[in-house]
Design an enzyme around this catalytic site. Structure first.
Site, PDB file in Angstrom:
ATOM      1  N   GLY A   8     -63.302  21.819   0.576  1.00 39.12           N
ATOM      2  CA  GLY A   8     -63.280  22.530   1.855  1.00 39.12           C
ATOM      3  C   GLY A   8     -61.713  23.265   2.581  1.00 39.12           C
ATOM      4  O   GLY A   8     -62.377  23.693   3.450  1.00 39.12           O
ATOM      5  N   HIS A  18     -67.809  32.925   7.442  1.00 34.38           N
ATOM      6  CA  HIS A  18     -68.962  33.680   6.735  1.00 34.38           C
ATOM      7  C   HIS A  18     -69.153  35.439   7.134  1.00 34.38           C
ATOM      8  O   HIS A  18     -69.881  35.475   7.191  1.00 34.38           O
ATOM      9  CB  HIS A  18     -70.428  33.294   6.585  1.00 34.38           C
ATOM     10  N   ASP A  35     -59.069  33.218   3.562  1.00 34.90           N
ATOM     11  CA  ASP A  35     -57.878  31.875   2.729  1.00 34.90           C
ATOM     12  C   ASP A  35     -56.595  32.522   2.355  1.00 34.90           C
ATOM     13  O   ASP A  35     -56.009  31.467   2.865  1.00 34.90           O
ATOM     14  CB  ASP A  35     -59.260  31.309   1.532  1.00 34.90           C
ATOM     15  N   TYR A  48     -73.310  30.641  -2.712  1.00 40.05           N
ATOM     16  CA  TYR A  48     -72.251  31.741  -1.609  1.00 40.05           C
ATOM     17  C   TYR A  48     -71.937  33.189  -2.000  1.00 40.05           C
ATOM     18  O   TYR A  48     -72.671  33.977  -1.212  1.00 40.05           O
ATOM     19  CB  TYR A  48     -70.600  30.996  -1.905  1.00 40.05           C
ATOM     20  N   SER A  77     -59.698  25.084   1.341  1.00 42.87           N
ATOM     21  CA  SER A  77     -59.037  26.193   0.340  1.00 42.87           C
ATOM     22  C   SER A  77     -58.051  25.521  -0.088  1.00 42.87           C
ATOM     23  O   SER A  77     -57.309  26.233  -0.636  1.00 42.87           O
ATOM     24  CB  SER A  77     -58.189  27.077   1.481  1.00 42.87           C
ATOM     25  N   SER A 123     -58.353  25.767  -3.372  1.00 44.91           N
ATOM     26  CA  SER A 123     -58.216  27.161  -4.458  1.00 44.91           C
ATOM     27  C   SER A 123     -56.765  28.366  -4.049  1.00 44.91           C
ATOM     28  O   SER A 123     -56.310  28.686  -5.009  1.00 44.91           O
ATOM     29  CB  SER A 123     -59.875  27.818  -4.601  1.00 44.91           C
TER      30      SER A 123
HETATM   31  C1  GLA Z   1     -64.522  30.384   1.447  1.00 41.93           C
HETATM   32  C2  GLA Z   1     -64.149  31.718   0.919  1.00 41.93           C
HETATM   33  C3  GLA Z   1     -63.801  32.817   1.858  1.00 41.93           C
HETATM   34  C4  GLA Z   1     -64.364  32.898   3.705  1.00 41.93           C
HETATM   35  C5  GLA Z   1     -65.209  31.095   3.218  1.00 41.93           C
HETATM   36  C6  GLA Z   1     -66.297  31.186   4.783  1.00 41.93           C
HETATM   37  O1  GLA Z   1     -63.920  29.419   2.160  1.00 41.93           O
HETATM   38  O2  GLA Z   1     -63.083  32.113   0.541  1.00 41.93           O
HETATM   39  O3  GLA Z   1     -63.417  33.943   1.407  1.00 41.93           O
HETATM   40  O4  GLA Z   1     -65.630  33.191   2.687  1.00 41.93           O
HETATM   41  O5  GLA Z   1     -65.797  29.902   2.519  1.00 41.93           O
HETATM   42  O6  GLA Z   1     -66.496  31.618   5.760  1.00 41.93           O
END
Ligand code: GLA
Length: 385
Positions: A131, A42, A179, A228, A133, A135
């Site tokens: 968690g 974050h 990510d 978020y 990534s 996406s």
């Molecule tokens: C998700 C978002 C990232 C980042 C994280 C938290 O993965 O896609 O851009 O903000 O949360 O660190």
């Protein structure tokens, strides 16, 4: 510990041929890894430096031009999808995974790439936890495969930024660039320090004697529906109250900002302290100081839990259980939070015993067995062949 086998190129090609027996071309294949963020959560959307590591699991996309107009997409995890030509505009009701497919085509077309009207796609993901990534991994693999079929080869930062636009414009998540940068720019054998303000990336070698263990809490998280975007808006308010630029807040916030609103003060404290921890973690890794690195992971978790409020009971418990295992240097939630996974730094010879003990403690308390695996650093996304 059950370690799922990663998918390979020949499996993807065979599945594509089975699903599209009439395809006249062999498909182009692209693979994009997932990532585990070691530390720095974050702070990417406010100009911080982060330390993600691309992993051995990710998403494959096979693509070939199809006969008539329209996109026919299949996946190993999602229902079949058909898109008509008008469906690639943002905001069309094409379902969640349809938004990634239409987003990739829309973003490429917007950049002047002539995507064939008819497309056959097969997407297969093997990321064993949430968690990590999925996406960004899916977006980048789609852009690479569809781009290659259309005669375009994007790479580097431009590719990462195109993938981020899919999230912003088509999926509705105001994510940072961590990510996508990790997925595109990663190096095998290292984590990636990525400075989100300057957008400079540098590999950070992991010392011998360190295993990166990932454990899925089993709590599903839907980033778009979560807090978020709300956290981002809170940071905008912090920046406004202190007359700072929200895009560089992570490096301009004073250690003790004077903010009357106590929630905003805690959010700001997380951002400033997390940035320091990332810097310190890189130094600790460079020195081979695994205890110091682990302590920073623990402090990061506490800050995300108490100041940024993005953890949950299951993540707190799982991180705590790992910490109590012999050979664990430290553990924290990783990624956006609100569910998802925990990352633990462990001595390699203690991983099996510690992971089994943590899994059974979690099962006893929550009734579900977390999936646990050792993450190995992987190179960035690429087109195969
Ligand atoms: C998700 C978002 C990232 C980042 C994280 C938290 O993965 O896609 O851009 O903000 O949360 O660190």
């Amino acid at each position: 510990m059950t370690v799922p086998a990663a998918l390979g190129a020949s499996q993807i090609r065979d599945a594509f041929r089975r699903l599209f027996p009439d395809a006249s071309n062999d498909p182009v294949l692209a693979f994009a890894p997932g990532r585990v963020n070691l530390i720095g959560d974050h702070i990417d959307y406010c100009g911080g430096s982060v330390l993600p590591m691309p992993i051995q699991y990710g998403t494959w996309v096979a693509a070939a031009p199809g006969g008539g107009a329209g996109v026919h997409a299949r996946s190993n995890r999602q229902p079949p999808l058909t898109l008509r030509p008008g469906d690639t505009a943002a905001g069309q009701p094409v379902g969640h995974w349809g938004r990634f497919v239409s987003g990739a085509i829309g973003v490429l077309s917007g950049d002047g790439v002539r995507v064939p009207e008819g497309l056959l796609l097969y997407a297969a993901g093997d990321i064993p936890a949430s968690g990590l990534s999925s996406s960004a991994s899916f977006s980048v693999a789609l852009l690479l495969a569809i781009g290659a079929v259309s005669g375009q080869r994007a790479e580097g930062l431009a590719l990462a930024l195109a993938a981020q636009r899919i999230e912003h414009e088509y999926v509705g998540v105001a994510c940072g660039l961590m990510d996508q940068a990790a997925v595109v720019l990663g190096h095998a054998g290292a984590a990636l320090r990525f400075d989100c303000a300057s957008r400079l990336a540098e590999p950070v070698a992991l010392p011998a004697g360190l295993s990166i263990v990932v454990a899925d809490s089993g709590v599903p998280r839907t980033l778009a529906g979560s807090a978020y975007n709300e956290r981002r808006r809170e940071l905008d308010r912090v920046a406004q109250a202190l007359a700072l630029d929200p895009a560089t807040l992570a490096v301009t916030l004073p250690a003790r900002p004077s903010l009357a609103d106590r929630t905003l003060a805690r959010r700001a404290r997380h951002v400033a302290s997390e940035q320091r921890r990332v810097n310190d973690a890189c130094t600790a890794l460079g020195r081979g100081d695994l205890k110091g690195f682990g302590a920073l992971l623990n402090a990061s978790h506490a800050s995300l839990r108490d100041d940024y409020e993005v953890s949950c009971t299951e993540l707190d418990a799982l991180a705590e259980t790992f910490r109590s295992q012999p050979g664990c240097y430290g553990a924290r939630m990783t990624g956006a939070g609100f569910g998802g996974a925990v990352v633990a730094a462990m001595a390699p010879d203690q991983v099996d015993a510690g992971s089994s003990a943590a899994a059974s403690a979690h099962r006893q308390r929550f009734g579900t067995t977390p999936r646990i695996f050792v993450a190995r650093s992987h190179g960035g996304a690429r087109v195969h062949g």
